[in-house]
Design an enzyme around this catalytic site. Structure first.
Site, PDB file in Angstrom:
ATOM      1  N   VAL A 186     -53.591  52.203 -72.183  1.00 41.43           N
ATOM      2  CA  VAL A 186     -52.311  52.243 -72.555  1.00 41.43           C
ATOM      3  C   VAL A 186     -51.171  51.348 -71.581  1.00 41.43           C
ATOM      4  CG1 VAL A 186     -50.438  53.486 -73.360  1.00 41.43           C
ATOM      5  CG2 VAL A 186     -53.038  54.197 -74.096  1.00 41.43           C
ATOM      6  N   ALA A 187     -51.332  51.914 -70.447  1.00 39.09           N
ATOM      7  CA  ALA A 187     -50.481  51.348 -69.371  1.00 39.09           C
ATOM      8  C   ALA A 187     -50.673  49.880 -68.925  1.00 39.09           C
ATOM      9  CB  ALA A 187     -50.344  52.112 -68.098  1.00 39.09           C
ATOM     10  N   ILE A 189     -52.331  47.291 -71.196  1.00 43.24           N
ATOM     11  CA  ILE A 189     -52.384  46.423 -72.110  1.00 43.24           C
ATOM     12  C   ILE A 189     -50.952  46.079 -72.600  1.00 43.24           C
ATOM     13  CG2 ILE A 189     -52.812  46.022 -74.693  1.00 43.24           C
ATOM     14  CD1 ILE A 189     -55.343  45.850 -73.133  1.00 43.24           C
ATOM     15  N   ASP A 233     -24.250   8.170 -69.352  1.00 40.98           N
ATOM     16  CA  ASP A 233     -23.183   7.422 -70.002  1.00 40.98           C
ATOM     17  C   ASP A 233     -22.003   7.504 -69.260  1.00 40.98           C
ATOM     18  OD1 ASP A 233     -24.480   6.120 -71.946  1.00 40.98           O
ATOM     19  OD2 ASP A 233     -24.078   7.718 -73.622  1.00 40.98           O
TER      20      ASP A 233
END
Length: 585
Positions: A186-187, A189, A233
């Site tokens: 979980v941490a 991904i 320019d």
């Protein structure tokens, strides 16, 4: 997350608002500049080269009108438009030459069109409605993020397997092993990464927008950070593009120095006001409040006329305009044909490059009379031209002649014929204030390792003065070369020349394109600014194309970055903010 998404939404709303389109229409017999969204079927739209077409139109009047319809048909070649009726009812869009479509761009010419459809009723609108049934496509950036997420998934899977194996080897309980494995998965991904990236991009683009730059291509900012040469320019980018007419130089005034004949100067100003294609509009909500629309120099002429009591509206009532020829970089002059109630012939007024028109003038107006031009008189006028350009002023020459024609030939090959018998009326001297922040910005660019080359169609002396004032030229630089000199150099010779040259004057669009290509072929990272239709190829050829906010739609479409306020310093801000976006990602 909610707050960030709200900020991102507002940022995109600002981006959309910054691209607001306007249209020139005829209403109640007067020209008006209105928001494109206020157009209704039945409006008569005025069409000019470089403008975006905001509705579907039936062409009712045209002169050399060419439209790029790539957005609708995919055909990049411009389509010549005609007001003639088409008999076939099932003609394809690409073959309906008497129609102009919303979303397309006018490449050249001018005319009028009757609005027949707006919004979702237009051909582009119908396509937009059909897009609602198509699923959202995954962008390349999202695909790259998915690849990263997939790679991390494999790494995490391997880590979980190792945790499980080590847990059993060390005799750790199954529940504890699973808790550790799930916590690592979980941490690690990055499930919220795509949303986070979207927010970072939106906030970053909002910051650049606040500083005056509209990024049309995200990676443009990163490319800008690596730039080694900036081709810029002059007008509008280094200067404020707020031209002011500061002096009138009829021959009598040049001759007499202090005693300036009012008649010759007033006649010169009247000719200039008649030739100008700027126009005056009275505000509906503020009667008596006048607004002048048009290009900077054209506006300056009309405003100076009003200040001197010379009304364009009253002049046109007496000398009605029969035809108009726009200024082009090839011809180097524009012209306006008017009726002349005081004579049987019409009057052709010509305005453009001083050197070209002064050389071509066979006569000079002196004390209200036409006099055969002598070498001594022309020399005196050329000296006046040189004195003023050294002071950074821009001079336009005005000439005229009686002409037994009812329309002006458009072909460039007819230009010498138009100038036959021309009478020199005088010079108009303009000033364009230099932007206060430009010098510091150019110093900052130089410290970052890039150098700046100014490419302009202006007189060499004017270009030299401006380049010195904004710190483009340094001791040891070869100051100025003319565009014509570039044509005699090979690509290798040109690249060698560009190592020391910092100003290219009297440059044509083709010169800009070649310079950009030569520098890129020699390993330089080239950023180029532009605003005209003819700048589009060079903007495409450069590593990063930069369009000024007041430029044509064609230039903006060809660019990666739009300078909303036109200022050169926005480029430096874009480098800084662009780097921050990449760092945040």
């Amino acid at each position: 997350g909610t707050i960030q998404e709200e900020r991102a939404s507002k940022a995109f709303e600002k981006l959309n608002a910054s691209q607001e389109k306007h249209a020139l229409v005829m209403r109640d017999g007067k020209q008006q500049n209105i928001l494109a969204e206020d157009l209704v079927p039945g409006d008569v739209l005025l069409l000019q080269g470089g403008y975006f077409i905001p509705a579907d139109l039936r062409i009712i009047e045209e002169k050399d009108l060419k439209v790029n319809e790539a957005a609708l048909t995919g055909e990049w070649l411009a389509v010549v438009k005609s007001s003639e009726k088409i008999s076939e009812s099932n003609t394809s869009l690409a073959e309906r030459h008497n129609m102009a479509w919303m979303g397309t761009l006018i490449e050249s010419g001018y005319g009028k069109g009757l609005v027949v459809a707006t919004g979702s009723s237009t051909e582009i609108g119908k396509i937009a409605l059909s897009l609602g049934t198509i699923d959202e496509q995954v962008t390349p950036l999202q695909k790259n993020i998915q690849k990263v997420a997939r790679f991390l998934s494999y790494v995490v899977a391997a880590a979980i397997l190792a945790i499980v194996v080590l847990g059993f080897v060390r005799d750790i309980g199954v529940i504890d092993i699973l808790l550790i494995a799930i916590a690592v998965a979980v941490a690690t991904i990055p499930s919220g990464l795509p949303a986070a990236v979207t927010v970072v991009l939106a906030i970053g683009m909002e910051q650049i927008l606040k500083r005056g730059g509209l990024i049309r291509n995200l990676l443009a900012a990163e490319t800008l950070g690596a730039t080694t040469v900036i081709l810029t320019d002059k007008t509008g980018t280094l200067t404020e593009a707020k031209m002011k007419l500061t002096a009138l130089h009829s021959y009598s005034g040049v001759r007499d120095k202090k005693v300036v004949p009012v008649d010759d100067n007033k006649f010169l100003l009247e000719l200039a006001v008649l030739e100008s294609d700027a126009f005056i509009e009275e505000a509906d909500d503020s009667p008596g409040k006048l607004t002048v629309h048009g290009r900077p120099i054209e506006k300056a002429v009309v405003i100076s006329g009003l200040e001197a009591g010379v009304s364009q509206e009253h002049l046109l009532e007496e000398y009605a305009r029969l035809d108009y020829l726009q200024f082009t970089s090839v011809r180097r002059f524009g012209a306006s044909l008017h009726t002349n109630p005081k004579k049987k012939t019409n009057r052709l007024i010509i305005a453009g490059e001083p050197e070209k028109l002064l050389n071509a003038s066979q006569f000079i107006r002196i004390d209200g009379k036409r006099v055969k031009a002598t070498t001594a008189e022309k020399k005196k006028l050329f000296n006046t031209l040189e004195e003023n350009t050294k002071l950074g002023k821009r001079l336009i020459c005005v000439a005229y002649r009686d002409a037994s024609i009812d329309e002006i030939p458009e072909s460039d090959s007819d230009a010498p014929e138009l100038l036959k018998g021309a009478i020199f009326a005088g010079f108009l001297a303009f000033e364009d204030p230099i932007r206060t922040d430009v010098s510091a910005a150019i110093d900052e660019v130089r410290e970052a390792g890039a150098h700046v080359i100014m490419i302009t169609g202006d007189n060499p002396e004017t270009a030299r003065y401006i380049a010195h004032e904004v710190h483009i030229t340094q001791p040891g630089d070869e100051l100025v070369i003319r565009g014509q000199e570039i044509e005699d150099l090979t690509n290798n010779e040109l690249y060698t020349k560009l190592q020391t040259v910092r100003v290219i004057a009297r440059a044509a669009p083709a010169h800009k394109l070649r310079i950009a290509q030569v520098l890129k072929n020699n390993g330089e990272v080239v950023a180029m600014t532009g605003d005209g239709i003819n700048d589009a190829p060079a903007l495409r050829a450069a590593s990063i194309g930069i369009a000024v906010g007041t430029g044509t739609e064609v230039a903006k479409e060809a660019s990666d970055l739009v300078l909303i306020n036109n200022s050169f310093s926005i480029i430096v801000a874009g480098i800084e903010e662009g780097g921050r976006i990449i760092d945040n990602l």
